[in-house]
Scaffold this motif. Sequence first.
Motif, PDB file in Angstrom:
ATOM      1  N   LYS B  43       0.819  -1.211   0.000  1.00 29.34           N
ATOM      2  CA  LYS B  43       0.000   0.000   0.000  1.00 29.34           C
ATOM      3  C   LYS B  43       0.851   1.258   0.000  1.00 29.34           C
ATOM      4  O   LYS B  43       0.374   2.327  -0.358  1.00 29.34           O
ATOM      5  CB  LYS B  43      -0.957   0.005   1.193  1.00 29.34           C
ATOM      6  N   THR B  44       2.102   1.166   0.442  1.00 34.33           N
ATOM      7  CA  THR B  44       2.981   2.337   0.428  1.00 34.33           C
ATOM      8  C   THR B  44       3.342   2.740  -0.993  1.00 34.33           C
ATOM      9  O   THR B  44       3.166   3.887  -1.380  1.00 34.33           O
ATOM     10  CB  THR B  44       4.271   2.054   1.215  1.00 34.33           C
ATOM     11  N   LYS B  46       2.420   0.921  -4.069  1.00 33.91           N
ATOM     12  CA  LYS B  46       1.462   0.566  -5.131  1.00 33.91           C
ATOM     13  C   LYS B  46       2.150   0.592  -6.489  1.00 33.91           C
ATOM     14  O   LYS B  46       1.570   1.072  -7.476  1.00 33.91           O
ATOM     15  CB  LYS B  46       0.257   1.514  -5.124  1.00 33.91           C
ATOM     16  N   TRP B 279      -0.574  21.047  -1.433  1.00 31.27           N
ATOM     17  CA  TRP B 279      -1.055  19.784  -0.861  1.00 31.27           C
ATOM     18  C   TRP B 279      -1.455  18.783  -1.934  1.00 31.27           C
ATOM     19  O   TRP B 279      -1.535  17.575  -1.652  1.00 31.27           O
ATOM     20  CB  TRP B 279      -2.180  19.985   0.152  1.00 31.27           C
ATOM     21  N   MET B 280      -1.727  19.258  -3.161  1.00 26.70           N
ATOM     22  CA  MET B 280      -2.058  18.286  -4.193  1.00 26.70           C
ATOM     23  C   MET B 280      -0.887  17.335  -4.442  1.00 26.70           C
ATOM     24  O   MET B 280      -1.101  16.175  -4.783  1.00 26.70           O
ATOM     25  CB  MET B 280      -2.453  19.005  -5.487  1.00 26.70           C
ATOM     26  N   SER B 281       0.314  17.802  -4.259  1.00 30.40           N
ATOM     27  CA  SER B 281       1.463  16.902  -4.436  1.00 30.40           C
ATOM     28  C   SER B 281       1.972  16.344  -3.111  1.00 30.40           C
ATOM     29  O   SER B 281       2.360  15.180  -3.046  1.00 30.40           O
ATOM     30  CB  SER B 281       2.599  17.606  -5.189  1.00 30.40           C
ATOM     31  N   ARG B 284      -2.351  16.166   2.235  1.00 31.22           N
ATOM     32  CA  ARG B 284      -2.700  16.965   3.401  1.00 31.22           C
ATOM     33  C   ARG B 284      -2.165  16.348   4.688  1.00 31.22           C
ATOM     34  O   ARG B 284      -2.534  16.786   5.789  1.00 31.22           O
ATOM     35  CB  ARG B 284      -4.230  17.064   3.502  1.00 31.22           C
ATOM     36  N   ASP B 285      -1.326  15.344   4.583  1.00 28.96           N
ATOM     37  CA  ASP B 285      -0.880  14.632   5.789  1.00 28.96           C
ATOM     38  C   ASP B 285       0.029  15.515   6.628  1.00 28.96           C
ATOM     39  O   ASP B 285       1.047  15.998   6.166  1.00 28.96           O
ATOM     40  CB  ASP B 285      -0.163  13.338   5.403  1.00 28.96           C
ATOM     41  N   HIS B 349       4.555  11.671   5.193  1.00 30.35           N
ATOM     42  CA  HIS B 349       4.004  10.325   5.108  1.00 30.35           C
ATOM     43  C   HIS B 349       4.093   9.833   3.663  1.00 30.35           C
ATOM     44  O   HIS B 349       3.344  10.307   2.799  1.00 30.35           O
ATOM     45  CB  HIS B 349       2.546  10.368   5.597  1.00 30.35           C
ATOM     46  N   CYS B 351       3.193   7.113   2.177  1.00 26.74           N
ATOM     47  CA  CYS B 351       2.001   6.471   1.588  1.00 26.74           C
ATOM     48  C   CYS B 351       1.044   7.536   1.050  1.00 26.74           C
ATOM     49  O   CYS B 351       0.451   7.371  -0.021  1.00 26.74           O
ATOM     50  CB  CYS B 351       1.274   5.621   2.625  1.00 26.74           C
ATOM     51  N   ALA B 352       0.882   8.618   1.806  1.00 27.17           N
ATOM     52  CA  ALA B 352      -0.078   9.657   1.420  1.00 27.17           C
ATOM     53  C   ALA B 352       0.455  10.503   0.275  1.00 27.17           C
ATOM     54  O   ALA B 352      -0.298  10.880  -0.628  1.00 27.17           O
ATOM     55  CB  ALA B 352      -0.401  10.531   2.633  1.00 27.17           C
ATOM     56  N   THR B 355       0.443   8.648  -3.259  1.00 20.46           N
ATOM     57  CA  THR B 355      -0.850   8.446  -3.915  1.00 20.46           C
ATOM     58  C   THR B 355      -1.326   9.672  -4.676  1.00 20.46           C
ATOM     59  O   THR B 355      -2.247   9.568  -5.488  1.00 20.46           O
ATOM     60  CB  THR B 355      -1.914   8.007  -2.884  1.00 20.46           C
ATOM     61  N   GLN B 356      -0.708  10.807  -4.453  1.00 18.52           N
ATOM     62  CA  GLN B 356      -1.098  12.017  -5.188  1.00 18.52           C
ATOM     63  C   GLN B 356      -0.582  11.989  -6.628  1.00 18.52           C
ATOM     64  O   GLN B 356      -0.999  12.796  -7.448  1.00 18.52           O
ATOM     65  CB  GLN B 356      -0.555  13.260  -4.469  1.00 18.52           C
ATOM     66  N   PHE B 357       0.304  11.049  -6.934  1.00 21.35           N
ATOM     67  CA  PHE B 357       0.981  11.018  -8.235  1.00 21.35           C
ATOM     68  C   PHE B 357       0.604   9.780  -9.048  1.00 21.35           C
ATOM     69  O   PHE B 357       0.556   8.680  -8.495  1.00 21.35           O
ATOM     70  CB  PHE B 357       2.497  11.018  -8.041  1.00 21.35           C
TER      71      PHE B 357
END
Lengths: 378, 378
Positions: B43-44, B46, B279-281, B284-285, B349, B351-352, B355-357
């Motif tokens: 999950k980190t 993917k 925060w898009m990249s 928001r973590d 983080h 993982c967070a 996932t933005q990319f």
Amino acid sequence: MSASLATLDTPAAIVDVPRMQHNIQRMQQRMDALGVRLRPHIKTSKCLPVIRAQLTAGASGVTVSTLKEAQYCFAEGIRDVFYAVAIAPGKLAQALLLRRQGCQLSLLTDSIAAAQAIVAFGQQHHERFDVWIEIDCDGHRSGLHVEDDSLVEVARILSEGGMQLRGVMTHAGSSYELDTPEALQALAEQERGLCVKAAQRIREAGFPCPEVSIGSTPTALSALSLDGVTEVRAGVYVFFDLVMHNIGICQPDELALSVLTTVIGHQKDKGWIITDAGWMSMSRDRGTQRQKRDFGYGQVCTEAGDWIEGALLTGANQEHGIIALETAENVDITVRFPIGSRLRILPNHACATGTQFPDYHAVDAEGGVHTWGRLHGW
Amino acid sequence: MSASLATLDTPAAIVDVPRMQHNIQRMQQRMDALGVRLRPHIKTSKCLPVIRAQLTAGASGVTVSTLKEAQYCFAEGIRDVFYAVAIAPGKLAQALLLRRQGCQLSLLTDSIAAAQAIVAFGQQHHERFDVWIEIDCDGHRSGLHVEDDSLVEVARILSEGGMQLRGVMTHAGSSYELDTPEALQALAEQERGLCVKAAQRIREAGFPCPEVSIGSTPTALSALSLDGVTEVRAGVYVFFDLVMHNIGICQPDELALSVLTTVIGHQKDKGWIITDAGWMSMSRDRGTQRQKRDFGYGQVCTEAGDWIEGALLTGANQEHGIIALETAENVDITVRFPIGSRLRILPNHACATGTQFPDYHAVDAEGGVHTWGRLHGW
């Protein structure tokens, strides 16, 4: 129509289309009444059917936050595109390519250095870029102060350098920190006044400055006058969210985006209902944390969308959400929210939650579900 | 190799491949020394090249957080897949499909209701599902307490219902709240001890329980003994991040993921450097907010990756990042960080942020850049 809410896998991003259409009409009618054009910011939805609904309702052109969004809109025939983030010199080649393909792309700057870079690149490639100058109206983020000498200097560099100075723009981002009509009206007037004043300074210095573009959803819906303004940019109004609800500019039944989730477990001793909507679907946005009402990671509703008072998504791991009830006495959570039952969560911030999903599932007035793709990445 | 860091558009998610390989080796060697299998949580990342590197180094199978991840791995020939989120009954059909295609998919439950649903569905479709039981070792989220009577009851339902009870698993998620070796060692021992005890209870009740699976990156790297454990699951170690740095289980030069960004403006009076990584990249973590050192939205580094002490991403809007320096006296930020210059931001983080990319850009030891796609959505 074979798809319905009941057939969707979870988590899923649900758009309530009647609510969305209501929101679009509300903002468009307000802008019409105030006599300005509306240029919606598509960074909220990044989704073509949503953008088309905004244009159909009367919007003029679009605002984008990335050049990929510009490309996405232009590929669908939307020519009037304002890239409303100060351009990095390294992105000018991509901007040029879009313009050469026929996109009427507008760029933004708030510095002498970037204005010089735009002029140098434009002259090198014989391109007369459309450029706007960003004004700082509230100390929120970017832009030049209206009294800053650089303001006229940037206008001079662009105009004398052969670029098309389209106008000035500002964004009262600090409106997100307010929650009374009076404060919002005052900020809206400040946003309008300072941006109009910046345009006047540039005009008085002898440079053209035809356009005055302002906007944020809270100020757009609070302004009493937009004298001197030619267009308004706003984004999140199309879906609204809990942050906007706390600011006081929308009602619960105007929140058009929610996340459909399934109950996967319980921790009875703690009163926790565990769901499959964690931060991967809600986003990590905790925008209501510092507002007058903290909704945790979201407000819990029934699958049909009815607000369950006192039920919040209080915790979020990657694919686990934790729901807690404010008053859990006399409630057997395993009976009221059994494993396999489904709920909907209203997000703090629609822009942040939307981006976690490759698609929206748009539910129309008849309950039919349509899959709407959305843009991801840069 | 034509691509290099210098040719990338920003924002971009950069993976430092030598650091990633070092992290993979570090965890694998530790698990080898402790005599347990490692089942990395994908999950980190993917991301298939990352997963392949983990398997090449000696990992046994994968852990996933969604069935889409399971499908993604299985499509690439990885058969041993543990879906480590309590299964929602509505997802059993999708799980069945994967198993019928040849995926050795393991499911998870922590309730009588879900165990009954698995048995009913399995019997209906003549499928002997592999099922694990989740144990709560630290009150963090999900799982059954070792002394809960439901534990043996779930084992009985699964076994007598014809399912393959593979074992027990737990995740000491509260390790993210610790920051001393002593506390981490104690929690690792608690995680081990309670999960082994749960397996013993089930075995003493007469049901098979061959496997004991535990794991979180901090406890995995802190455990002194894993007696009775058969496998460890861990995810974020592959990239590490600032949260892990604050916990104390990695060094700055082990942080393998960063976001490449461009300076697009300044607010000199505030000392702000504005970048195109919002925060898009970054996501928001704000995971370091409650830790001993708050890194804002990230630690700023040079484009080459060198940590700039005291430079933090203190604010983030959607496509705007705001960098501030702790000590800004005698620094002309427009000269030191001119418009168009590039920086790298280490995330809170991994993982967070990942996932933005849609893609990572993986930089190898020679500076060559490879585009690695990653999974998005469900």
